[in-house]
Design a protein around this motif. Structure first.
Motif, PDB file in Angstrom:
ATOM      1  N   THR A  84       0.852  -1.181   0.000  1.00 60.41           N
ATOM      2  CA  THR A  84       0.000   0.000   0.000  1.00 60.41           C
ATOM      3  C   THR A  84       0.890   1.234   0.000  1.00 60.41           C
ATOM      4  O   THR A  84       1.985   1.210   0.576  1.00 60.41           O
ATOM      5  CB  THR A  84      -0.963   0.025   1.210  1.00 60.41           C
ATOM      6  OG1 THR A  84      -1.800   1.188   1.115  1.00 60.41           O
ATOM      7  CG2 THR A  84      -0.224   0.093   2.538  1.00 60.41           C
TER       8      THR A  84
ATOM      9  N   ARG B 149      -5.795  -4.418  -0.987  1.00 59.99           N
ATOM     10  CA  ARG B 149      -5.024  -4.561  -2.231  1.00 59.99           C
ATOM     11  C   ARG B 149      -4.910  -6.026  -2.615  1.00 59.99           C
ATOM     12  O   ARG B 149      -5.104  -6.401  -3.769  1.00 59.99           O
ATOM     13  CB  ARG B 149      -3.643  -3.936  -2.046  1.00 59.99           C
ATOM     14  CG  ARG B 149      -2.613  -4.240  -3.126  1.00 59.99           C
ATOM     15  CD  ARG B 149      -2.988  -3.742  -4.494  1.00 59.99           C
ATOM     16  NE  ARG B 149      -3.233  -2.333  -4.486  1.00 59.99           N
ATOM     17  CZ  ARG B 149      -4.079  -1.707  -5.317  1.00 59.99           C
ATOM     18  NH1 ARG B 149      -4.749  -2.406  -6.213  1.00 59.99           N
ATOM     19  NH2 ARG B 149      -4.244  -0.417  -5.232  1.00 59.99           N
ATOM     20  N   MET B 195      -7.200  10.178  -0.644  1.00 61.90           N
ATOM     21  CA  MET B 195      -6.550   8.866  -0.546  1.00 61.90           C
ATOM     22  C   MET B 195      -5.800   8.795   0.779  1.00 61.90           C
ATOM     23  O   MET B 195      -4.973   9.646   1.093  1.00 61.90           O
ATOM     24  CB  MET B 195      -5.575   8.670  -1.718  1.00 61.90           C
ATOM     25  CG  MET B 195      -4.871   7.319  -1.720  1.00 61.90           C
ATOM     26  SD  MET B 195      -6.015   5.920  -1.893  1.00 61.90           S
ATOM     27  CE  MET B 195      -6.310   5.959  -3.655  1.00 61.90           C
ATOM     28  N   ASP B 198      -3.510   3.647  -0.206  1.00 67.12           N
ATOM     29  CA  ASP B 198      -4.023   3.012  -1.407  1.00 67.12           C
ATOM     30  C   ASP B 198      -4.389   1.543  -1.184  1.00 67.12           C
ATOM     31  O   ASP B 198      -3.551   0.796  -0.689  1.00 67.12           O
ATOM     32  CB  ASP B 198      -2.910   3.108  -2.461  1.00 67.12           C
ATOM     33  CG  ASP B 198      -3.389   2.749  -3.827  1.00 67.12           C
ATOM     34  OD1 ASP B 198      -3.600   3.680  -4.621  1.00 67.12           O
ATOM     35  OD2 ASP B 198      -3.562   1.546  -4.074  1.00 67.12           O
ATOM     36  N   PRO B 199      -5.594   1.059  -1.526  1.00 60.41           N
ATOM     37  CA  PRO B 199      -6.683   1.735  -2.238  1.00 60.41           C
ATOM     38  C   PRO B 199      -7.754   2.360  -1.336  1.00 60.41           C
ATOM     39  O   PRO B 199      -8.832   2.674  -1.811  1.00 60.41           O
ATOM     40  CB  PRO B 199      -7.297   0.573  -3.022  1.00 60.41           C
ATOM     41  CG  PRO B 199      -7.164  -0.587  -2.086  1.00 60.41           C
ATOM     42  CD  PRO B 199      -5.882  -0.381  -1.318  1.00 60.41           C
ATOM     43  N   LYS B 201      -9.693   5.082   0.563  1.00 61.85           N
ATOM     44  CA  LYS B 201      -9.883   6.529   0.566  1.00 61.85           C
ATOM     45  C   LYS B 201     -10.737   6.912   1.771  1.00 61.85           C
ATOM     46  O   LYS B 201     -11.322   6.054   2.435  1.00 61.85           O
ATOM     47  CB  LYS B 201     -10.548   6.952  -0.754  1.00 61.85           C
ATOM     48  CG  LYS B 201      -9.708   6.549  -1.981  1.00 61.85           C
ATOM     49  CD  LYS B 201     -10.471   6.614  -3.285  1.00 61.85           C
ATOM     50  CE  LYS B 201     -11.457   5.483  -3.477  1.00 61.85           C
ATOM     51  NZ  LYS B 201     -10.861   4.138  -3.463  1.00 61.85           N
TER      52      LYS B 201
END
Lengths: 153, 383
Positions: A84, B149, B195, B198-199, B201
């Protein structure tokens, strides 16, 4: 909220709990960290019954409960399982954003290691990337003796 | 495997409004409010409570043996009070087993936290081991991002599919006077929100919340004395996965599958999507509602995105998920799982007001403990 409270400023008491700890890393953890510090090597422990190599190394197998005595030297390279890119700041974080975390399956290990990714274009990180451990020059016997994992050149 | 040897019911439900910051109440004041409402709801007085199990966490409260701090608020004086330091669904599990022990007829179960009073990132960072993981600064958001992710890559789940959950749940919260963040948002709003990691938000994330909940459990004979609407526990399952994040394939939730199968077996449920009328699941992040729907066998593995797109999980769909707005709309840690149970019980009673799903006979409530859904607890409740 009762009417009295609406006409006064609610009181807030500010304080913090600051308690120092001196955790004994223990025999298993110490051996692992000393190898990072002194020889820039990464070791795991193996359960021969389950054929699993744990990284970070453990004292016992979490599946079959056996005592683990077999130490296995792992490669410094591995495969990125997930990642991430962090975009917010927190007092818990040792570095400022943007930066990346990854879970890396080192060659020879059965479990992933969570660590930083570095020397990497944060827009171009992909799972299954091959990465390698980069050590700090000054090491103290700490998980951050590994500075980060970077994509293989 | 636990088998419920006798019938146990939820006979009283009480909760506070879930808010960003409760300035008028300490955490024990919140518990007093929730307990008072639960007793009133049950038609009981504090004298009818045989023992108490509190859900609270020393770190969130900023005091050790935090159950003691809510002793007065939960009527614990001269009684047996214990603590479960974890999600409300697990607290209720312990409360239930105390009745199964035959030592008690009733258990008061409480759960609370005030996220407003500290720094969530520091507290969730502390759940990781201090030698290998905590120094990295990992917390609930970044660890969940690693899971999101992995899950998305393995099964082709998209950020837009996750965003749909946030749109649905914030919209559902408009019907829930207890929820913190009722909002009219679109998938676009979620996709353009800040954000974080990631991912994940901002609008994929649950808020910081203050809140408390209390439920009263009773054995069959006692339930029938007090309550004209006992909600029976038909099945429950509880399972833990490995502690270290790297030990698990984060795209899978084996512990949820096991917990769900145990609960379904106990309740005699073979086709969850058909036999369950509504579900309250622990959506701390939008992707989690998709993953947990798969673990609960509401769809096939990797099918969470398609399930959400189908509309089945919306209000009016065949399996509404989180009519309360879920954790995405209000997330008082520890309390959140007990609130899922309370909401599910209200649905079965037919007392869920504007958020009522029509014709509910069987409801599912789900809670999570530990990072990235390490442990799960699943409840099946029926009239």
């Amino acid at each position: 909220m009762n009417r009295w409270l609406e006409s006064v400023e609610p009181l807030v008491y500010e304080s913090r709990i600051k308690v120092p700890y001196t955790w004994s890393v223990g025999e298993t953890g110490s051996r692992f960290l000393i190898e990072l510090r002194d020889r820039k090597k990464i070791f795991g422990t193996r359960c021969s019954k389950c054929d699993i190599v744990y990284l970070p190394p453990r004292k016992n197998c979490s599946r079959c409960f056996s005592n683990l005595g077999e130490w296995v030297e792992l490669g410094l390279r591995g495969t990125l399982i997930t990642f991430t890119v962090v975009h917010y700041e927190s007092p818990a974080m040792p570095i400022k954003p943007p930066f990346a975390y990854g879970i890396i399956l080192l060659d020879g290990a059965s479990t992933g290691l969570v660590h930083f990714l570095g020397e990497v274009n944060i827009e171009k990180i992909k799972p299954a990337m091959r990465v390698e451990a980069i050590f700090k020059d000054e090491r103290i016997g700490d998980i951050l003796d590994i500075r980060y994992f970077r994509p293989l050149q | 495997m636990v088998r419920i040897m006798e019938k146990i019911a939820i006979v009283g439900i009480g909760m506070t409004k879930q808010e960003r910051r409760k300035e008028a109440e300490t955490f024990s004041d919140m518990v007093f409010e929730a307990v008072t409402r639960a007793l009133e709801d049950a038609g009981m007085t504090i004298k009818d409570i045989d023992n108490i199990v509190t859900g609270c966490n020393d770190f969130w409260d900023g005091r050790t043996i935090s159950s003691m701090a809510v002793g007065d608020a939960s009527g614990a004086c001269d009684k047996n009070i214990s603590c479960v330091e974890g999600d409300g669904t697990f607290v209720a599990f312990y409360g239930m087993t105390r009745i199964l022990s035959k030592s008690y007829r009733t258990t008061l179960v409480t759960a609370h936290s005030k996220g407003s009073e500290s720094v969530s990132s520091l507290i969730t960072n502390a759940m990781f081991d201090p030698i290998y993981t905590r120094p990295l600064g990992l917390d609930a958001i970044t660890s969940s991002a690693l899971q999101a992710r992995r899950y998305m890559d393995k099964y082709g789940i998209t950020e837009e599919q996750c965003a749909m959950v946030s749109v649905k749940n914030h919209g559902n919260a408009k019907n829930n006077p207890y929820s913190q963040l009722p909002m009219d948002i679109s998938v676009d709003d979620v996709m353009h929100s800040r954000m974080l990691a990631d991912p994940i938000k901002l609008l994929d994330t649950s808020p910081i919340t203050d809140g408390a909940c209390a439920i009263i459990l009773a054995k069959e004979e006692t339930a029938e004395c007090f309550s004209n609407h006992p909600i029976w526990i038909k099945g429950v399952g509880f399972c833990a996965d490995a502690y270290h994040l790297g030990d698990r394939d984060l795209a899978e939730c084996k512990s949820l599958e096991r917990a769900a199968q145990t609960a379904y077996r106990m309740a005699g449920i073979e086709n969850p999507l058909k036999e369950i009328d509504v579900a309250e699941v622990y959506d701390a992040f939008s992707y989690q509602e998709l993953m947990w729907a798969e673990g609960l066998s509401f769809c096939e593995k990797g099918g969470g995105g398609r399930l959400t797109e189908s509309g089945k999980t919306k209000m009016g769909g065949s399996m509404p998920i989180n009519p309360s707005g879920g954790c995405l709309s209000a997330h008082a840690v520890i309390a959140a799982g007990l609130i899922r149970m309370a909401e599910a019980a209200l649905q079965v009673r037919g007392e869920a007001g504007d958020r009522q799903v029509e014709g509910v006979k069987t409801a599912l409530a789900h809670g999570v403990n530990g990072p990235c859904g390490q442990s799960h607890c699943v409840w099946i409740l029926e009239k």
